[in-house]
Every structure is written in C-alpha cells, then in structure tokens.
Design an enzyme around this catalytic site. Sequence first.
Site, mmCIF file in Angstrom:
data_model
loop_
_atom_site.group_PDB
_atom_site.id
_atom_site.type_symbol
_atom_site.label_atom_id
_atom_site.label_comp_id
_atom_site.label_asym_id
_atom_site.label_seq_id
_atom_site.Cartn_x
_atom_site.Cartn_y
_atom_site.Cartn_z
ATOM 1 N N THR A 33 46.672 -28.489 9.279
ATOM 2 C CA THR A 33 46.173 -29.149 10.495
ATOM 3 C C THR A 33 46.249 -30.662 10.309
ATOM 4 O O THR A 33 46.730 -31.392 11.181
ATOM 5 C CB THR A 33 44.709 -28.714 10.773
ATOM 6 O OG1 THR A 33 44.703 -27.317 11.031
ATOM 7 C CG2 THR A 33 44.117 -29.463 11.954
ATOM 8 N N CYS A 54 42.266 -19.453 14.521
ATOM 9 C CA CYS A 54 41.976 -20.817 14.962
ATOM 10 C C CYS A 54 41.820 -20.926 16.472
ATOM 11 O O CYS A 54 41.516 -21.976 16.980
ATOM 12 C CB CYS A 54 43.075 -21.772 14.507
ATOM 13 S SG CYS A 54 43.363 -21.665 12.765
HETATM 14 N N1 PLP Z 1 50.146 -23.832 11.560
HETATM 15 C C1 PLP Z 1 50.242 -22.490 11.567
HETATM 16 C C2 PLP Z 1 51.507 -21.838 12.027
HETATM 17 C C3 PLP Z 1 49.159 -21.712 11.124
HETATM 18 O O1 PLP Z 1 49.259 -20.378 11.109
HETATM 19 C C4 PLP Z 1 47.973 -22.372 10.697
HETATM 20 C C5 PLP Z 1 46.788 -21.586 10.310
HETATM 21 O O2 PLP Z 1 46.569 -20.491 10.829
HETATM 22 C C6 PLP Z 1 47.944 -23.784 10.692
HETATM 23 C C7 PLP Z 1 49.049 -24.473 11.138
HETATM 24 C C8 PLP Z 1 46.745 -24.535 10.204
HETATM 25 O O3 PLP Z 1 46.619 -24.399 8.811
HETATM 26 P P1 PLP Z 1 45.345 -24.952 8.042
HETATM 27 O O4 PLP Z 1 44.333 -23.852 8.020
HETATM 28 O O5 PLP Z 1 45.817 -25.301 6.661
HETATM 29 O O6 PLP Z 1 44.868 -26.158 8.767
#
Ligand code: PLP
Length: 380
Positions: free
Chosen positions: A70, A324
């Site tokens: 993120t 998320c």
């Molecule tokens: N991008 C994708 C495709 C994801 O699946 C996720 C998490 O589910 C993220 C970004 C975000 O990852 P993080 O938890 O490290 O912020």
Amino acid sequence: MVYFDNCATTKMSDEALDEYVKLNDLTYGNTSSLNAFGAKAEEKLIDSKKIVASSINCLHDEVYFTSSATESNNIVIQGIFNARKKRKNHFITQKTEHPSVLETYKYLEKQGALVTYLDVDSNGHISLSELKESLTKDTALVSIMHINNETGVIFPIEEIGKIIKDSDLDILFHVDAVQSFGKYKVSVKESYIDFLTFSGHKMHGAKGVGGLYAKKGINLPPLFYGGKHESGIRPSTVNITGIGATAKAIESSYNDLEKNREYVKSLKTRIIDNLKDIDQIHINGTNTSDYILSLSIDSVRGEVLLNGLQILENPIYISVGTACSGKTKNAMLSNYGFDKDYVISTIRLGLSRYNTIDEVDYLCREIKTLVSFLRKHKKK
Ligand code: PLP
C-alpha cells in the site's frame, strides 16, 4: 485449522522465521548508524536487495523497502503526480486494481489529475486497443496490476509494457505485483516496467515489509520527509529483521518457483474437478493464477459458506473478496458485469505451497455438504 486465505496473507516460512529470530539477536543495528553494528545491518540490507534484484532482473540499488505494498503504491502514484503534474497530468489504470491503487487515484483526482479507468470484460481482461487509444502526450503514468487479487486474472504486462514503450510518449509503467511476486517470473527489463511493488506477507515473508523497484534515473519524490534511509525515497529506520526474513522467503520461493507452482496448480485442478458436479457453479475470470480460485455458486451466499466452514470442529478459513475492501463485500466483481446476487454468491480460495491434498479434499467435501444443506433449506 485449514487455511485457504493465502491471498489475504500467508504464514511465514520456517526459513524466514529462523532468519527473523537470528537477526533480532545478532543484527538489529540501525543501517544508518556509523558504528560497525549498524554497518552489519546495512550489509544485510544490501544482501536482501540483491536477492530481490536477481529475482526481477534489476540492480540492487533500484530496490527500496517500505512498510507495505500500500505504501509502495502510494509512493509511486503520488510521487509521479507531484514530480510531473506541471507538464503531465493524465493517468491510466483499470477498474479492478487493488484499493491501494484505486483510492490513491481518486485522491489524485481531487488534486486536479485526470484519470482514465479502463473497463474489464466479463472475464476480467482489459482491451489492449483501448489502452493504446488512451495514451496521450499528457499521460504521466499507467498502473496495471500483474495478477488480480480476487479472481487471479493475469494481465499481460509484457505486452502492456511494450505498447507503452512503443508509444514513445515518455509514459511510465507501474505494476502492482503483489499477487505474483515469488510465484511467477517477472523481468522488469523485458516488460519495460519502471515501478514494481510487492509485499512480504503475501509470499511467506514478514508482515510490515513492502518493496518497490524504481528504475534508476526517474525523479521520484518521497511521500514523507525525514532522514536519508532508502536514499530518502522512504525515510525512517529500516526494519532489518523483517526485511532479512522476507529476503529469505523470496530466495526460497524463487529457487523452487516452478515446482511450487506445479504443485499448487495440481491442488487447484483437484478442487475444480471435485466441485464441478455442483449444479450452477461458476469459475470467475480466464487465464488466472494457479494460486487463486474465485467461485460463484448460484443461490448460496458466499458469506454463509464462509461462516459454515469456519464453525466446523476443524475450521476452514476462506474469503469472499479482498480483505482490504471492508471484509464482506465483493464489489470488484461487479466490474465484470455480474449482478448483485451473483457477486454475493462468490467465494475466493487462496492457495499456498503449504496446503495439502487432504486439506483440499476436506474443503471440497465440506463445501458440497454445506451447499446441498443450504439449497435444501433455502427460504422460498
Ligand atoms: N495490491 C494487491 C494486488 C494486493 O492483493 C494487496 C493486499 O491484499 C495490496 C496491494 C496491499 O498489500 P499490503 O497489505 O502490503 O499493503
């Protein structure tokens, strides 16, 4: 318990956990300290970057560690907006990106950016000719993920990178590779990628570790200001224990990339073969990751299935969409043109190399039992 929510997060591998404990005892210095203990941590940091670099075909000083994907996605999108907004104010992405990309673009729109959100078809794919037509001299950045986190749809990043490069319009290419990193081979050079983001906890590394590849020579201002860690792109004391552990996970994932994928693919095929005799069951997306299976079962709510599986004596954990996007909703799938009833009848299975055939068979048995029970007792 049986865990099929590996798209949301994964357990740390044994090698990663051993490394975490070892570093916590022996190498917990600050990489920016002048003393020799800090230098030892710095050495570990560079070694970790070399592991990432060799897995995606870049230089180690093009790799930066952050706290999450993120954060990495925000650094890229907001950073390029800030660096280029006076001369290039147009951005392109697609409608089924992760919220850490889509919400950041919504924020940029409030700051005056023009954003094109490409549609996907009923199988989850964008039109490459639509992408081509959307590129203009004002376009600063294109963000297209490698693998979709809800359906596993694989986007053709090599072709997309080539289209962007061939346009000759000075457009940068950003790939969110969270669901492919450590599972599929990606060469940033061959795909003409300028920025690639990944996350340690999605591939048996540590939580709180994100990564960013940023091609040398591109001006990328930081999101926040402070010290000189990570060349100032990501100031703040480096999480060396988490990074070292994640590097171990990356190393072992890439050493056995094909073997792991073949194994996981066999589990996915077994699930599909086993569940295909359920009446009105649908697989979402085409050309999908071996690690992700999105299924919709008519007239059975995904949430009810999820709850039914997790209250078993030996609980099974699955999901109904991305963790998320607010735990229960799966709005992303409405971009495929599905109606609300279809969307709420969807479950997501996230597989890992730690899942076993016995677990898969247990999962399928319990899904079948629950589906027939729920259908029999459905209110008319
Ligand atoms: N991008 C994708 C495709 C994801 O699946 C996720 C998490 O589910 C993220 C970004 C975000 O990852 P993080 O938890 O490290 O912020």
